[in-house]
Design a protein around this motif. Structure first.
Motif, PDB file in Angstrom:
ATOM      1  N   THR A 112      36.619  36.184  32.815  1.00 10.64           N
ATOM      2  CA  THR A 112      35.104  36.395  33.326  1.00 10.64           C
ATOM      3  C   THR A 112      34.032  37.085  32.360  1.00 10.64           C
ATOM      4  O   THR A 112      33.085  36.932  32.178  1.00 10.64           O
ATOM      5  N   GLY A 158      38.124  44.244  34.389  1.00  8.74           N
ATOM      6  CA  GLY A 158      37.435  44.731  35.577  1.00  8.74           C
ATOM      7  C   GLY A 158      38.238  45.839  36.149  1.00  8.74           C
ATOM      8  O   GLY A 158      37.612  46.877  36.500  1.00  8.74           O
ATOM      9  N   GLN A 159      39.509  45.676  36.434  1.00 12.34           N
ATOM     10  CA  GLN A 159      40.353  46.660  37.057  1.00 12.34           C
ATOM     11  C   GLN A 159      41.310  47.374  36.195  1.00 12.34           C
ATOM     12  O   GLN A 159      42.468  46.676  36.275  1.00 12.34           O
ATOM     13  N   SER A 209      44.644  36.655  38.232  1.00 11.32           N
ATOM     14  CA  SER A 209      43.321  36.973  37.987  1.00 11.32           C
ATOM     15  C   SER A 209      42.602  38.068  38.628  1.00 11.32           C
ATOM     16  O   SER A 209      43.080  38.410  39.854  1.00 11.32           O
ATOM     17  N   GLY A 210      41.807  38.629  37.660  1.00 12.78           N
ATOM     18  CA  GLY A 210      41.176  40.177  38.550  1.00 12.78           C
ATOM     19  C   GLY A 210      40.342  39.938  39.482  1.00 12.78           C
ATOM     20  O   GLY A 210      39.988  40.574  40.599  1.00 12.78           O
ATOM     21  N   THR A 211      39.322  38.873  39.159  1.00 13.38           N
ATOM     22  CA  THR A 211      38.562  38.416  40.370  1.00 13.38           C
ATOM     23  C   THR A 211      39.352  38.086  41.742  1.00 13.38           C
ATOM     24  O   THR A 211      38.889  38.511  42.771  1.00 13.38           O
TER      25      THR A 211
END
Ligand code: PGA
Length: 324
Positions: A112, A158-159, A209-211
């Motif tokens: 992303t 992201g995380q 995926s982080g999302t």
């Protein structure tokens, strides 16, 4: 003064042989290594034969048409990366002493982040045109593997993992929004509750995926489970599938900035959304950033507020507003 212990390898093998070995180990192919180094294949084979003789252990094994690294090969590959990395850092430090910022930046980012990292890189490189960048885009799980293997200088995720081996800093928010086809019955509704959408077919990012992780947590928090109709490894594919009316999805608002949420997709006004996560940039804690990596880190922390503002005026605010 104590005499340093010079490894046998330094006395009997050349840096060129180690370079050839490193290229083969990376590509797992003699042909591709020869191409990359502009060498003839017999030269490559001869270099490896000499190196193998010095070490006294096979470095590769062949099974069918494929080659694999032996245990010794894997260990030598790691040592080569460390040595080449240290020499590369020295070159950058030497350039820095001469008042130049030049060298390489190996940056790996989650899927992303490809929507904004290239723009940040572009702005950074305007100030440092002599820096070469290798940008790797992959999903969260593979990025974590790359971190453990120490393949890059810096990572955007992201995380990030929270253990002491990694050092990360947040630099920008990542708003996750619920998208639906424009003709969705709740397209113009305000304050939609998540449970009103719980039975809808959901288009989900792939495992790893982080999302996806963030979406699962958000649903879990409301005691709900998304009804997954399709799993896709690309944000672009998800937008297409949602536009085609096959379901709803959660994506980062950054994925909508290029083409907006206009047209066939709309952002739903769901309570609790956008879910805000932070984009974070970091590295292995025990790895000192190179001169170039340090320059990029400083650039990101000092410039990101400005860049975010510019990005918001380009459309992110409208997207946030649409779902609030
Ligand atoms: P993803 O990662 O692109 O793998 O979904 C996003 C994130 O780390 O938040």
């Amino acid at each position: 003064m104590e005499k340093p212990i010079i490894p046998k390898l330094i006395r009997h093998a050349s840096l060129r042989q180690l370079q050839v070995f490193e290229a083969i180990a990376r590509h797992l192919s003699f042909t591709r290594a020869a191409d990359e180094l502009h060498l003839a294949q017999p030269t490559v084979s001869a270099q490896i034969k000499n190196l193998t003789d010095v070490i006294g252990l096979p470095l590769f094994e062949q099974v069918g048409k494929k080659i694999y690294l032996t245990d010794a090969g894997r260990k030598l590959h790691r040592a080569c990366r460390d040595v080449f990395g240290a020499l590369g850092n020295f070159e950058m430090e030497a350039a820095d002493l001469k008042g130049l910022k030049q060298g390489n930046l190996r940056l790996a980012v989650v899927t992303t982040a490809k929507y904004f990292v290239p723009r940040l890189l572009g702005a950074f490189l305007e100030g440092y045109p002599q820096i070469d960048v290798a940008l790797k885009v992959t999903n969260r799980e593979r990025l974590l593997e790359r971190m453990v293997e120490n393949l890059d200088d810096l990572y955007v995720i992201g995380q990030p993992p929270t253990d002491a081996h990694f050092y990360f800093e947040p630099f920008m928010r990542n708003p996750l929004v619920m998208i639906a086809p424009t003709r969705h019955p709740l397209a113009n509704a305000q304050h939609i509750e998540l449970r009103q959408l719980a039975a809808e077919p959901f288009i989900m990012r792939e495992p790893g995926s982080g999302t996806r992780l963030a979406v699962e947590r958000q649903f879990e928090r409301s005691g709900l489970k998304p009804q997954i109709r399709m799993e896709l490894g690309s944000n672009e594919a998800i937008k297409q599938v949602v536009a085609a009316g096959l379901g709803i999805a959660v994506v980062s608002a950054h994925t909508l900035l290029a083409d907006g949420a206009s047209g066939d997709i709309t952002v739903l006004n769901v309570d609790g959304f956008p879910v805000y996560w932070d984009w974070q940039i970091g590295r292995l804690s025990e790895k000192q950033p190179s001169v170039v990596a340090q320059a990029f880190l400083e650039f990101i922390t000092s410039e990101s507020a400005e860049l975010i503002k510019a990005e918001r005026s380009a459309g992110a605010d409208q997207l946030h507003a649409a779902s609030q």
